[in-house]
Design a protein around this motif. Structure first.
Motif, PDB file in Angstrom:
ATOM      1  N   ILE A 199      19.495  19.945  25.188  1.00  0.00           N
ATOM      2  CA  ILE A 199      20.173  20.319  23.938  1.00  0.00           C
ATOM      3  C   ILE A 199      19.945  21.764  23.516  1.00  0.00           C
ATOM      4  CG2 ILE A 199      20.221  17.967  23.080  1.00  0.00           C
ATOM      5  CD1 ILE A 199      17.867  18.735  21.217  1.00  0.00           C
ATOM      6  N   ALA A 200      19.102  22.491  24.232  1.00  0.00           N
ATOM      7  CA  ALA A 200      18.709  23.839  23.797  1.00  0.00           C
ATOM      8  C   ALA A 200      19.878  24.733  23.371  1.00  0.00           C
ATOM      9  CB  ALA A 200      17.868  24.519  24.876  1.00  0.00           C
ATOM     10  N   PRO A 201      20.981  24.810  24.122  1.00  0.00           N
ATOM     11  CA  PRO A 201      22.056  25.721  23.708  1.00  0.00           C
ATOM     12  C   PRO A 201      22.876  25.225  22.517  1.00  0.00           C
ATOM     13  CG  PRO A 201      22.259  25.134  26.044  1.00  0.00           C
ATOM     14  CD  PRO A 201      21.219  24.245  25.441  1.00  0.00           C
ATOM     15  N   PHE A 202      22.665  23.982  22.105  1.00  0.00           N
ATOM     16  CA  PHE A 202      23.556  23.362  21.126  1.00  0.00           C
ATOM     17  C   PHE A 202      22.907  23.004  19.793  1.00  0.00           C
ATOM     18  CE2 PHE A 202      24.757  22.072  25.460  1.00  0.00           C
ATOM     19  CZ  PHE A 202      25.986  22.712  25.548  1.00  0.00           C
ATOM     20  N   VAL A 203      21.606  23.187  19.662  1.00  0.00           N
ATOM     21  CA  VAL A 203      20.898  22.764  18.448  1.00  0.00           C
ATOM     22  C   VAL A 203      21.554  23.392  17.220  1.00  0.00           C
ATOM     23  CG1 VAL A 203      18.695  22.852  17.201  1.00  0.00           C
ATOM     24  CG2 VAL A 203      18.727  22.337  19.646  1.00  0.00           C
ATOM     25  N   GLY A 204      21.839  22.541  16.251  1.00  0.00           N
ATOM     26  CA  GLY A 204      22.462  22.981  15.009  1.00  0.00           C
ATOM     27  C   GLY A 204      23.976  23.058  15.051  1.00  0.00           C
ATOM     28  N   HIS A 205      24.568  22.718  16.185  1.00  0.00           N
ATOM     29  CA  HIS A 205      26.018  22.855  16.342  1.00  0.00           C
ATOM     30  C   HIS A 205      26.746  21.540  16.537  1.00  0.00           C
ATOM     31  CE1 HIS A 205      25.653  27.194  16.447  1.00  0.00           C
ATOM     32  NE2 HIS A 205      24.669  27.053  17.308  1.00  0.00           N
ATOM     33  N   PHE A 206      26.069  20.396  16.343  1.00  0.00           N
ATOM     34  CA  PHE A 206      26.753  19.118  16.520  1.00  0.00           C
ATOM     35  C   PHE A 206      26.321  18.122  15.456  1.00  0.00           C
ATOM     36  CE2 PHE A 206      23.052  19.200  19.294  1.00  0.00           C
ATOM     37  CZ  PHE A 206      22.436  17.971  19.095  1.00  0.00           C
ATOM     38  N   ASP A 207      27.285  17.238  15.119  1.00  0.00           N
ATOM     39  CA  ASP A 207      27.059  16.186  14.129  1.00  0.00           C
ATOM     40  C   ASP A 207      26.775  14.845  14.800  1.00  0.00           C
ATOM     41  OD1 ASP A 207      27.948  17.982  11.955  1.00  0.00           O
ATOM     42  OD2 ASP A 207      29.920  17.716  12.874  1.00  0.00           O
ATOM     43  N   PHE A 208      27.340  14.680  16.008  1.00  0.00           N
ATOM     44  CA  PHE A 208      27.180  13.454  16.787  1.00  0.00           C
ATOM     45  C   PHE A 208      26.796  13.824  18.210  1.00  0.00           C
ATOM     46  CE2 PHE A 208      29.861  11.889  13.431  1.00  0.00           C
ATOM     47  CZ  PHE A 208      29.501  10.561  13.273  1.00  0.00           C
ATOM     48  N   VAL A 209      26.029  12.945  18.831  1.00  0.00           N
ATOM     49  CA  VAL A 209      25.771  13.072  20.254  1.00  0.00           C
ATOM     50  C   VAL A 209      26.451  11.885  20.919  1.00  0.00           C
ATOM     51  CG1 VAL A 209      23.466  12.028  20.038  1.00  0.00           C
ATOM     52  CG2 VAL A 209      24.039  13.343  22.067  1.00  0.00           C
ATOM     53  N   GLY A 210      27.392  12.191  21.805  1.00  0.00           N
ATOM     54  CA  GLY A 210      28.128  11.152  22.515  1.00  0.00           C
ATOM     55  C   GLY A 210      27.418  10.819  23.805  1.00  0.00           C
ATOM     56  N   GLY A 211      26.831   9.633  23.868  1.00  0.00           N
ATOM     57  CA  GLY A 211      26.122   9.187  25.061  1.00  0.00           C
ATOM     58  C   GLY A 211      27.043   8.368  25.932  1.00  0.00           C
ATOM     59  N   LEU A 212      27.158   8.761  27.212  1.00  0.00           N
ATOM     60  CA  LEU A 212      28.013   8.041  28.152  1.00  0.00           C
ATOM     61  C   LEU A 212      27.247   6.885  28.771  1.00  0.00           C
ATOM     62  CD1 LEU A 212      29.301  10.894  27.775  1.00  0.00           C
ATOM     63  CD2 LEU A 212      30.235  10.593  30.056  1.00  0.00           C
ATOM     64  N   PRO A 268      11.825   7.425  37.146  1.00  0.00           N
ATOM     65  CA  PRO A 268      10.492   8.021  36.977  1.00  0.00           C
ATOM     66  C   PRO A 268      10.456   9.089  35.871  1.00  0.00           C
ATOM     67  CG  PRO A 268      11.036   7.833  39.299  1.00  0.00           C
ATOM     68  CD  PRO A 268      12.302   7.525  38.538  1.00  0.00           C
ATOM     69  N   LEU A 269      11.532   9.830  35.697  1.00  0.00           N
ATOM     70  CA  LEU A 269      11.610  10.816  34.621  1.00  0.00           C
ATOM     71  C   LEU A 269      11.604  10.121  33.260  1.00  0.00           C
ATOM     72  CD1 LEU A 269      12.147  13.705  33.474  1.00  0.00           C
ATOM     73  CD2 LEU A 269      14.570  13.223  33.796  1.00  0.00           C
ATOM     74  N   LEU A 270      12.376   9.058  33.153  1.00  0.00           N
ATOM     75  CA  LEU A 270      12.428   8.309  31.895  1.00  0.00           C
ATOM     76  C   LEU A 270      11.077   7.689  31.555  1.00  0.00           C
ATOM     77  CD1 LEU A 270      15.820   6.443  32.404  1.00  0.00           C
ATOM     78  CD2 LEU A 270      15.417   8.460  30.981  1.00  0.00           C
ATOM     79  N   ALA A 271      10.314   7.308  32.565  1.00  0.00           N
ATOM     80  CA  ALA A 271       9.035   6.622  32.362  1.00  0.00           C
ATOM     81  C   ALA A 271       7.914   7.559  31.946  1.00  0.00           C
ATOM     82  CB  ALA A 271       8.636   5.885  33.644  1.00  0.00           C
ATOM     83  N   ASP A 272       8.129   8.846  32.078  1.00  0.00           N
ATOM     84  CA  ASP A 272       7.099   9.827  31.742  1.00  0.00           C
ATOM     85  C   ASP A 272       7.490  10.498  30.419  1.00  0.00           C
ATOM     86  OD1 ASP A 272       5.876  12.535  31.617  1.00  0.00           O
ATOM     87  OD2 ASP A 272       5.048  11.975  33.569  1.00  0.00           O
ATOM     88  N   GLY A 273       6.805  10.154  29.343  1.00  0.00           N
ATOM     89  CA  GLY A 273       7.167  10.633  28.018  1.00  0.00           C
ATOM     90  C   GLY A 273       7.249  12.147  27.911  1.00  0.00           C
ATOM     91  N   ALA A 274       6.263  12.860  28.446  1.00  0.00           N
ATOM     92  CA  ALA A 274       6.258  14.323  28.346  1.00  0.00           C
ATOM     93  C   ALA A 274       7.414  14.927  29.138  1.00  0.00           C
ATOM     94  CB  ALA A 274       4.928  14.879  28.829  1.00  0.00           C
ATOM     95  N   ALA A 275       7.672  14.388  30.313  1.00  0.00           N
ATOM     96  CA  ALA A 275       8.770  14.902  31.144  1.00  0.00           C
ATOM     97  C   ALA A 275      10.122  14.593  30.511  1.00  0.00           C
ATOM     98  CB  ALA A 275       8.688  14.302  32.545  1.00  0.00           C
ATOM     99  N   PHE A 276      10.268  13.388  29.984  1.00  0.00           N
ATOM    100  CA  PHE A 276      11.516  13.009  29.310  1.00  0.00           C
ATOM    101  C   PHE A 276      11.752  13.914  28.102  1.00  0.00           C
ATOM    102  CE2 PHE A 276      13.690  10.094  26.209  1.00  0.00           C
ATOM    103  CZ  PHE A 276      14.924  10.084  26.851  1.00  0.00           C
ATOM    104  N   ASN A 277      10.711  14.180  27.343  1.00  0.00           N
ATOM    105  CA  ASN A 277      10.817  15.054  26.185  1.00  0.00           C
ATOM    106  C   ASN A 277      11.225  16.472  26.594  1.00  0.00           C
ATOM    107  OD1 ASN A 277      10.522  15.449  23.302  1.00  0.00           O
ATOM    108  ND2 ASN A 277       8.727  16.686  23.815  1.00  0.00           N
ATOM    109  N   ALA A 278      10.625  16.999  27.653  1.00  0.00           N
ATOM    110  CA  ALA A 278      10.967  18.344  28.130  1.00  0.00           C
ATOM    111  C   ALA A 278      12.414  18.404  28.598  1.00  0.00           C
ATOM    112  CB  ALA A 278      10.022  18.763  29.262  1.00  0.00           C
ATOM    113  N   ALA A 279      12.842  17.382  29.336  1.00  0.00           N
ATOM    114  CA  ALA A 279      14.223  17.359  29.823  1.00  0.00           C
ATOM    115  C   ALA A 279      15.207  17.248  28.668  1.00  0.00           C
ATOM    116  CB  ALA A 279      14.417  16.208  30.806  1.00  0.00           C
ATOM    117  N   THR A 280      14.881  16.447  27.668  1.00  0.00           N
ATOM    118  CA  THR A 280      15.754  16.288  26.509  1.00  0.00           C
ATOM    119  C   THR A 280      15.842  17.584  25.713  1.00  0.00           C
ATOM    120  OG1 THR A 280      15.213  13.945  26.418  1.00  0.00           O
ATOM    121  CG2 THR A 280      16.205  14.885  24.458  1.00  0.00           C
ATOM    122  N   ASP A 281      14.716  18.263  25.530  1.00  0.00           N
ATOM    123  CA  ASP A 281      14.733  19.554  24.836  1.00  0.00           C
ATOM    124  C   ASP A 281      15.607  20.558  25.586  1.00  0.00           C
ATOM    125  OD1 ASP A 281      13.094  18.675  22.789  1.00  0.00           O
ATOM    126  OD2 ASP A 281      11.275  19.647  23.578  1.00  0.00           O
ATOM    127  N   ALA A 282      15.480  20.598  26.899  1.00  0.00           N
ATOM    128  CA  ALA A 282      16.285  21.523  27.704  1.00  0.00           C
ATOM    129  C   ALA A 282      17.761  21.149  27.661  1.00  0.00           C
ATOM    130  CB  ALA A 282      15.780  21.535  29.139  1.00  0.00           C
TER     131      ALA A 282
END
Length: 172
Positions: free
Chosen positions: A47-60, A31-45
């Motif tokens: 990465i918040a501490p790491f923005v500008g500090h990574f070259d790759f995002v490793g997705g498991l 349900p979180l994935l299906a809601d664009g605004a909620a997914f966007n908010a969760a994604t922003d939260a």
């Protein structure tokens, strides 16, 4: 992202008792994935501490891929797909780890170079085996793990004791 947006996003993660077997309380992020605004908010939260500090995002694999794609689109970072064994034609490295019910192996492609900075992301931190193995995998490839982040941490399962510091958006 506002606190209200994150609060609403949290309500979209549901629990399904006795799935996939009796005694397991499965957390469904669909349900979180299906809601664009909620997914966007969760994604922003996420990465918040790491923005500008990574070259790759490793997705498991598998749901971490969804967050990795969104993070890549937001930040311009490359994606490092961390796959279950046998899913890559030419893995650069593999790490095996212990599960509650056996062992598993994860692999990564040959895309990292020494000095690359990787943020590892997944949907849920449970016992920590997969995330700990992913940390070892990135290090084995000569890159630097700049952080690990999950949408939901199941604190009762103690995964953080194995993974070290993990940024979590929500804890349960």
């Amino acid at each position: 992202m506002t606190t209200a947006e994150l609060d609403r996003a949290r309500t979209l993660i549901t629990s399904i008792p006795d799935y996939p077997e009796p005694g397991v309380n499965f957390r469904d992020i669909s349900p979180l994935l299906a809601d664009g605004a909620a997914f966007n908010a969760a994604t922003d939260a996420l990465i918040a501490p790491f923005v500008g500090h990574f070259d790759f995002v490793g997705g498991l694999e598998a749901r971490g891929f969804l967050f990795a794609g969104a993070i890549s689109a937001k930040t311009g970072a490359g994606i490092l797909p961390i796959r279950k064994a046998g899913k890559l034609p030419k893995p650069a490295a593999a790490v095996s780890y212990t599960l509650e019910y056996g062992t598993a192996t994860i692999e990564a492609p040959d895309v990292l170079r020494p000095g690359d900075r990787v943020l590892l992301v997944d949907d849920i931190l449970a016992t920590g085996g997969t995330l700990t193995a992913a940390q070892a995998l990135v290090t084995e490839l000569g890159a630097e793990v700049v952080g690990s982040a999950v949408v939901l941490e199941l604190t009762d399962l103690g995964g953080r004791a194995h993974t070290g510091d993990v940024h979590t958006v929500f804890a349960d």
